[in-house]
Design a protein around this motif. Structure first.
Motif, PDB file in Angstrom:
ATOM      1  N   LEU A 430       0.872  -1.512  -0.006  1.00 58.06           N
ATOM      2  CA  LEU A 430      -0.132  -0.014   0.169  1.00 58.06           C
ATOM      3  C   LEU A 430       0.874   1.221   0.019  1.00 58.06           C
ATOM      4  CD1 LEU A 430      -2.924   1.636   0.389  1.00 58.06           C
ATOM      5  CD2 LEU A 430      -2.401   1.256   2.777  1.00 58.06           C
ATOM      6  N   GLU A 431       0.441   2.324  -0.584  1.00 62.78           N
ATOM      7  CA  GLU A 431       1.305   3.388  -0.956  1.00 62.78           C
ATOM      8  C   GLU A 431       0.442   4.503  -0.132  1.00 62.78           C
ATOM      9  OE1 GLU A 431       2.019   4.744  -4.617  1.00 62.78           O
ATOM     10  OE2 GLU A 431       3.082   2.947  -5.443  1.00 62.78           O
ATOM     11  N   TYR A 432       0.847   4.857   1.143  1.00 60.12           N
ATOM     12  CA  TYR A 432       0.340   5.628   1.875  1.00 60.12           C
ATOM     13  C   TYR A 432       1.245   6.876   2.496  1.00 60.12           C
ATOM     14  CZ  TYR A 432      -2.868   7.374   5.720  1.00 60.12           C
ATOM     15  OH  TYR A 432      -3.515   8.300   6.485  1.00 60.12           O
ATOM     16  N   PRO A 433       1.649   7.923   1.710  1.00 63.71           N
ATOM     17  CA  PRO A 433       2.881   8.620   2.021  1.00 63.71           C
ATOM     18  C   PRO A 433       2.450   9.349   3.415  1.00 63.71           C
ATOM     19  CG  PRO A 433       2.010   9.062  -0.296  1.00 63.71           C
ATOM     20  CD  PRO A 433       0.792   8.383   0.260  1.00 63.71           C
ATOM     21  N   GLU A 434       1.352   9.621   3.934  1.00 62.71           N
ATOM     22  CA  GLU A 434       0.885  10.514   5.016  1.00 62.71           C
ATOM     23  C   GLU A 434       1.249   9.501   6.339  1.00 62.71           C
ATOM     24  OE1 GLU A 434       0.611  13.540   5.103  1.00 62.71           O
ATOM     25  OE2 GLU A 434       0.913  13.478   2.750  1.00 62.71           O
ATOM     26  N   PHE A 435       1.638   8.302   6.385  1.00 63.77           N
ATOM     27  CA  PHE A 435       1.712   7.414   7.482  1.00 63.77           C
ATOM     28  C   PHE A 435       2.533   8.004   8.682  1.00 63.77           C
ATOM     29  CE2 PHE A 435       3.886   3.962   9.807  1.00 63.77           C
ATOM     30  CZ  PHE A 435       2.784   3.518  10.512  1.00 63.77           C
ATOM     31  N   TYR A 436       3.936   8.463   8.289  1.00 66.09           N
ATOM     32  CA  TYR A 436       4.809   9.019   9.446  1.00 66.09           C
ATOM     33  C   TYR A 436       4.257  10.121   9.824  1.00 66.09           C
ATOM     34  CZ  TYR A 436       7.782   5.062   8.406  1.00 66.09           C
ATOM     35  OH  TYR A 436       8.173   3.920   7.986  1.00 66.09           O
ATOM     36  N   SER A 437       3.505  11.091   9.110  1.00 65.71           N
ATOM     37  CA  SER A 437       3.022  12.160   9.637  1.00 65.71           C
ATOM     38  C   SER A 437       1.834  12.003  10.443  1.00 65.71           C
ATOM     39  CB  SER A 437       2.410  13.188   8.480  1.00 65.71           C
ATOM     40  OG  SER A 437       3.644  13.480   7.720  1.00 65.71           O
ATOM     41  N   ASP A 536       2.280  19.347  12.445  1.00 64.58           N
ATOM     42  CA  ASP A 536       2.381  17.911  12.276  1.00 64.58           C
ATOM     43  C   ASP A 536       3.076  17.574  10.879  1.00 64.58           C
ATOM     44  OD1 ASP A 536       0.804  17.668  14.481  1.00 64.58           O
ATOM     45  OD2 ASP A 536      -0.930  17.861  13.497  1.00 64.58           O
ATOM     46  N   ASP A 537       3.500  18.645   9.890  1.00 59.90           N
ATOM     47  CA  ASP A 537       4.044  18.357   8.760  1.00 59.90           C
ATOM     48  C   ASP A 537       5.445  18.300   9.045  1.00 59.90           C
ATOM     49  OD1 ASP A 537       4.736  18.474   6.426  1.00 59.90           O
ATOM     50  OD2 ASP A 537       4.258  20.373   5.375  1.00 59.90           O
TER      51      ASP A 537
END
Length: 637
Positions: A430-437, A536-537
């Motif tokens: 799964l591509e979820y770029p916002e995971f670590y944020s 959070d960014d």
């Protein structure tokens, strides 16, 4: 099925007996409404229902009752008799439904018996020719009625009319009813499991369709009257979804491979038909076709007729035909399989049941916690297309971080949702770029005091240490935030945070500047901390421009273990010093640290050594101060 016996009662006697029993059940129902219903009446009703079940089972066995045959054009005596029996059977089933809604276990057991003794015919074909041999399968119509009664309640239907509040627990199905149905019926039979999952899917889709239809009608009406849109409130819909989720959670034994559905090993309520003996050589597992075509099957609608026969050609169904000069080991005949004999169909039915149920609104928070955990632990590893659950995990995280949910519940829901997303990222690409944020948003001192801290710390450690390609600004942001947590959190949380920071710095050498950065001479060596903690960014935190000055403060921590680990961060030898085992630090709590100190003191006394105890005050030498009038009377020894 057997032929009628002369010793059996006549049709007139049977009809009279059915009428009497149903009339007695109607009288009992009126007594229940008037409040004059007692335990003796309940036992009598249970006996009447079971007697009706045996009567209708005998009629089905004698081919006098076929619940699927409803024809107004056939005016023969047998057709009219069958039609009358169907009408009485529907009334009988209605009494069973009322009993299940009222929480009567006798009605539940009787209804399961009705399903087991009232099969429906399957019309099979072999080699394109019709066969006179009759085969039977479970009645989806009866099973769906049972499921509908189990997951819905009488209060739900009343609330839809009265508009009363549905937040009470009275709407939730009794746990004993759910466990009884699951343990004594679903767990026993593979075909019952398959049709139950399809039934739950159908109930959820019907509820969603009715909700969408009501919303469209209400929207059109409101626009005609006032020109404004209004939202339709469906009371109790979330409770119905909760009951379906609870039933699906109990079903953690769905068939995964073809061996799980082998008639010799698995139990069926009605034995699947043996359509063809294939004596030719096979070249692979029978489930390979299903896996090769899983992507195509996943997009199909759920309107397939399960009474039809599913055909497949073997492992090479969509491969190119072999050349004439080469021999082939493929099967020359088509193998016909009933849908509930295919493991992929079972897994697909489980997936569709969950997806349809999770689309229903207002699932209570108490159930969402169990659902998210069950999806991560079991469902994602069974369903053919686990990525379809990414939307629900994302939506759950957003709900968990919203202000409409209490802080304790929101943090747990968010943690469980991110845990599911991490599994999809790690195992299913799964591509979820916002995971670590998203994970960074949960780093708050409050999380170290909650019951779910161990699960969160496990997710945090696993997600940060499993990825060696994290950007430097992400690692630096987490290191800074973890050190801040160690300052404001309990010693147990501080130990974990410092150990994780140490591992991250050794794994990502580009972040060593956070340890070795020095201030300017004109500023007497002081460094301005430009770290922005509130955002959070991760690209806006400026963590790489800062330093880990918090380690210097933690070196003077009141707990000696925290101070020792803080002094070691950044000074370890990468080649000789192993990384910390984070599992050891996850188990630390106030209680465990206190027990360690007690054990250390007892060991010191046993070895006659003087143990130093960390104290936050000066040890007194008297009960009162020297200036007190009683200071000279009582002194400590």
């Amino acid at each position: 099925m057997t032929a009628p016996d002369s010793s059996e009662p006549s049709a007139a006697q049977t009809a009279q007996e059915i009428k009497v029993l149903l009339q007695q059940l109607r009288k009992s129902s009126k007594q229940r409404q008037r409040g004059s219903y007692n335990n003796a009446s309940e036992r009598d009703d249970a006996l009447r229902l079971d007697k009706l079940r045996r009567i209708f089972a005998r009629l089905v066995d004698r081919n006098e009752l076929d619940i699927t045959y409803r024809s107004n054009s056939d005016q023969s005596a047998s057709a009219k008799w069958n039609q009358w029996l169907i009408t009485q059977h529907d009334v009988f089933v209605g009494h069973l439904v009322d009993g299940i809604i009222a929480g009567k276990t006798a009605s539940m057991r009787t209804f399961c018996g009705v399903i087991a003794t009232t099969p429906v015919n399957i019309n099979l074909q072999s080699n394109g020719d019709s066969t006179d041999e009759k085969q039977y399968m479970l009645s989806e119509q009866l099973l769906n009625k049972l499921l509908s009664a189990l997951v819905k309640s009488k209060q739900y239907f009343d609330l839809s009319k009265s508009g009363e509040d549905s937040s009470g627990d009275s709407l939730v199905s009794e746990e004993s009813m759910l466990t009884l149905f699951e343990s004594e019926f679903l767990r026993q039979y593979r075909d019952a499991q398959y049709f139950a999952m399809k039934g739950i899917n159908k109930i959820a889709m019907d509820l969603r369709a009715s909700m969408d239809g009501d919303a469209k009608r209400s929207k059109g009406k409101d626009l005609d009257e006032s020109g404004e849109d209004s939202e339709v409130d469906h009371k109790g819909m979330g409770i119905v979804a909760e009951n379906m989720c609870r039933l699906l959670i109990l079903m953690d034994y769905v068939a995964r491979t073809a061996s799980d559905l082998n008639p010799g090993d698995a139990k069926y309520l009605f034995d699947p038909p043996q359509l063809m003996d294939n004596d030719t050589e096979e070249d692979g597992d029978g489930d390979r076709d299903e896996e090769d075509n899983s992507e195509a099957d996943d997009t199909e609608s759920d309107s397939d007729s399960d009474e039809s026969v599913e055909e497949s050609e073997g492992a090479g169904r969509k491969r190119a035909a072999p050349s004439k000069g080469k021999s082939s080991t493929k099967r020359s005949k088509k193998t016909k399989l009933i849908t509930w004999q295919q493991s992929y169909k079972h897994r697909f039915a489980l997936q569709q049941a969950w997806l349809s149920t999770l689309r229903l609104p207002d699932i209570p928070t108490r159930t969402q916690k169990h659902v998210l955990q069950h999806l991560s632990n079991y469902v994602l590893g069974v369903c053919p297309s686990p990525l379809r659950f990414a939307e629900y995990f994302t939506r759950s995280f957003q709900v968990g971080t919203s202000k409409t949910v209490t802080k304790g519940s929101s943090s747990l829901i968010s943690i469980l949702a991110l845990d599911g997303l991490f599994i999809l990222m790690l195992d299913h690409q799964l591509e979820y770029p916002e995971f670590y944020s998203s994970l960074y948003q949960l780093l708050h001192p409050r999380i170290l005091y909650t019951k779910q801290r161990a699960r969160f710390l496990q997710l945090l450690s696993k997600s940060l240490m499993a990825n060696s390609m994290l950007p430097a600004y992400v690692v630096a942001s987490y290191c800074k935030k973890l050190c801040r947590l160690a300052l404001s959190g309990p010693p147990s949380g501080g130990l974990f945070a410092l150990a994780l920071v140490s591992n991250l710095l050794r794994k990502h050498g580009e972040c060593a500047c956070l340890i070795h950065r020095e201030g300017k001479r004109e500023d007497v060596g002081l460094i301005e901390d430009v770290f922005v903690e509130e955002v959070d960014d991760l690209t806006q935190t400026r963590a790489l421009e800062s330093s880990l000055w918090e380690l210097t403060a933690l070196e003077k921590h009141y707990h000696h273990a925290v101070a020792t680990v803080a002094k070691a961060v950044g000074t370890e030898d990468d080649k000789t010093t192993p990384m910390y085992d984070m599992e050891d630090f996850m188990a630390h709590t106030y209680k465990s640290l206190f027990e360690q100190e007690k054990k250390r003191l007892s060991d010191a006394k046993a070895n006659k050594k003087k143990a130093r105890v960390s104290l936050t005050f000066t040890e007194p030498d008297a009960l009162f101060t020297k200036d007190d009038v009683f200071g000279d009377f009582i002194k400590c020894g």
